[in-house]
Every structure is written in C-alpha cells, then in structure tokens.
Design an enzyme around this catalytic site. Sequence first.
Site: not given
Ligand code: PBG
Length: 326
Positions: A197, A249
């Site tokens: 991520k 992601k």
């Molecule tokens: C954090 C989380 C995020 C997203 C999913 N889980 C935000 C981040 O990491 O800042 C982003 C998902 C998206 O942008 O569609 N719980």
Amino acid sequence: MAFPSSRPRRLRATPALRRLVAQTEVRPRNLVLPLFVKEGVTEPVPIGSMPGVVQHTRDSLRKAAAEAVTAGVGGLMLFGVPLRRDAVGSAGVDPDGVLNVALRDVRAEVGDATVLMSDTCLDEFTDHGHCGVLDADGGVDNDATLAVYAEMAVAQAASGAHVLGPSGMMDGQVRVIREALDAAGHAGTGILAYTAKYASAFYGPFREAVDSQLRGDRMTYQQDPSNARESLRELALDLEEGADMVMVKPATAYLDVLRTVADAVDVPVAAYQVSGEYAMVEAAAANGWLDRDRTILETLTCIRRAGADVVLTYWAAEVAGRLDHG
Ligand code: PBG
C-alpha cells in the site's frame, strides 16, 4: 517478403473471433464494492469528489448491499464514518460503533451470499486522522496500534465480517490480528492483507468520503511510490504472518507491482482501484473527454490482466450489473 505470412489481424476480424481468443475477462465475482456508512444521518450524503458514491445511512447501506449482491459482486468492503472521534479511535473498537453495527446489519441482510469484508484501520476513528495511535512525539506508535487493531479485529469478526482488511500498514499487523482472531474463536475469519500500500495522492477523494481529519501525510507508514522491491519484502512478511489474500493499492499506477506480486504468490491477489482513479475517469467523462463505460471496463480488464484475481472498485455493482453473471 511480398506479403506477411503471419497475420495477427486475422483473429481480430469479428467480435466472435475476438471473444474466442480474449485472454482476460472481468466477471462480477471478481469485483468487490467498497461502501461507506455514516453515523447519525437520515439521508445518504453525496461525496462531491466521487460522483455517484455516497456516505450511506444504515438503511441505504442495507439496500445498496442487497442490490450489489443481486448484481453478482464477489464481495463488499465496509468503511465506517463515526460521529465522534478521539485520539485512540475508540469508536472503531466499540461493538456499537458505526462500522460494527453496519457489519451486523449487512450480514443480516445478505448472509453468506457474498463475502463481507471490513476495513480494519483507525484513520476513520481518530481525531488526528492517522491510521494508528500516536506516541509522545506525535509519531504513529506501531506496537501500541497493533494492540488496538487486535481488539478491533475481534469486534469486526464478532459482528459478522467474513474477511478483514487491515489497511494501516503497521509492521506485524497481520500476525497480531491472526492471533487475536484465533484466540477469540474466529479461526475461520480471513485476512486480506494490504501488502503493498503506497502513500498515494490518489487517495484524495477518500479523505472526503470518510470526513478525514488528517493533516499531513502517511509517508512514515505507507510505502514510497518510488519503491518496487520493498513490496516483495512486505509480501514475504504478510504471507509468513498468515495473510489469506494479498493486495496492491492503488491499482492502475502500480500495475508493475501487481504483476510482480502476482507472479510471486500462491494465494489470491487483489488490487484496489482507489478513489482518485474513480474520480479521474468520472471527471473526464463528465466533460465528454472520455467514453465513460469503455474506459471503466478497460481499466478493470487491465488490472485483471496485470494479475489481480479480485478488484476493489467503486464501480463494482454497476459493472457487475452490466456483465453476465458467473
Ligand atoms: C485507510 C484507507 C485509505 C483508503 C482505504 N483505506 C486511505 C488512506 O490510506 O489514506 C483509500 C481508498 C481510496 O482512496 O479509495 N483506512
């Protein structure tokens, strides 16, 4: 050579030929729909930067979940937006917190007809917006956060989640959650590890979707977009810690990482087409600059082609409804 002997165009000549030889397919079962539920609202609240996506009420969430199941989606991923936040994200652990209540609602509505997933992270629940609790210097305290994730995981499993998605990028989070689930009698609850991520600008619209309180960024815990190799290290750790599925992601800008991860594993691989990917296409389509439906299907097909078995996408229900089931 007067004429080419090899003619790849032969197989492109008719829709039937192209269908016969298509290597990659997007099926409804491959798609997971992320859904937002907001505490204390009586009408769904539109998310301006994600046209077509809303923060649901408890009732509209049940309805949207049922519709997505009818459309044939492979799963649902729930995010909660609480009314009250504090430094340690108590509302995320509370069995009566918005996300846990919503999990029980949706599980009661759809049962085992789809895979109910839950975001296991603190950022929606903390008043500072970070994915963990803070230490005395204001940094994110890895190990103190793990203890909270463990409690949160057990509450979500007890509320009916089939699979948990720990998205906070704390070191050791998969192990701690696995151990907590097992100890609490939830050995059957799975973990979709957010393995690679990245600290991405493409999460911008999501911040609006969850009323994020974050100032600053997540560079000290999410991965630097420059780095590919590091994803293999994260992958090895997640598998060793007990991940059932792994995820990359964002998706589209990270297809190289997705391919590398998919080639390295023997567990199912997911990719998350995030809020900014959605917003870009919707904005361009609204201006008449892109053919919306073709662009959406192309992005999903390419994410599948790069190795994703499962794609989380805000278009999941819509696209599933357009495709043949199966
Ligand atoms: C954090 C989380 C995020 C997203 C999913 N889980 C935000 C981040 O990491 O800042 C982003 C998902 C998206 O942008 O569609 N719980």
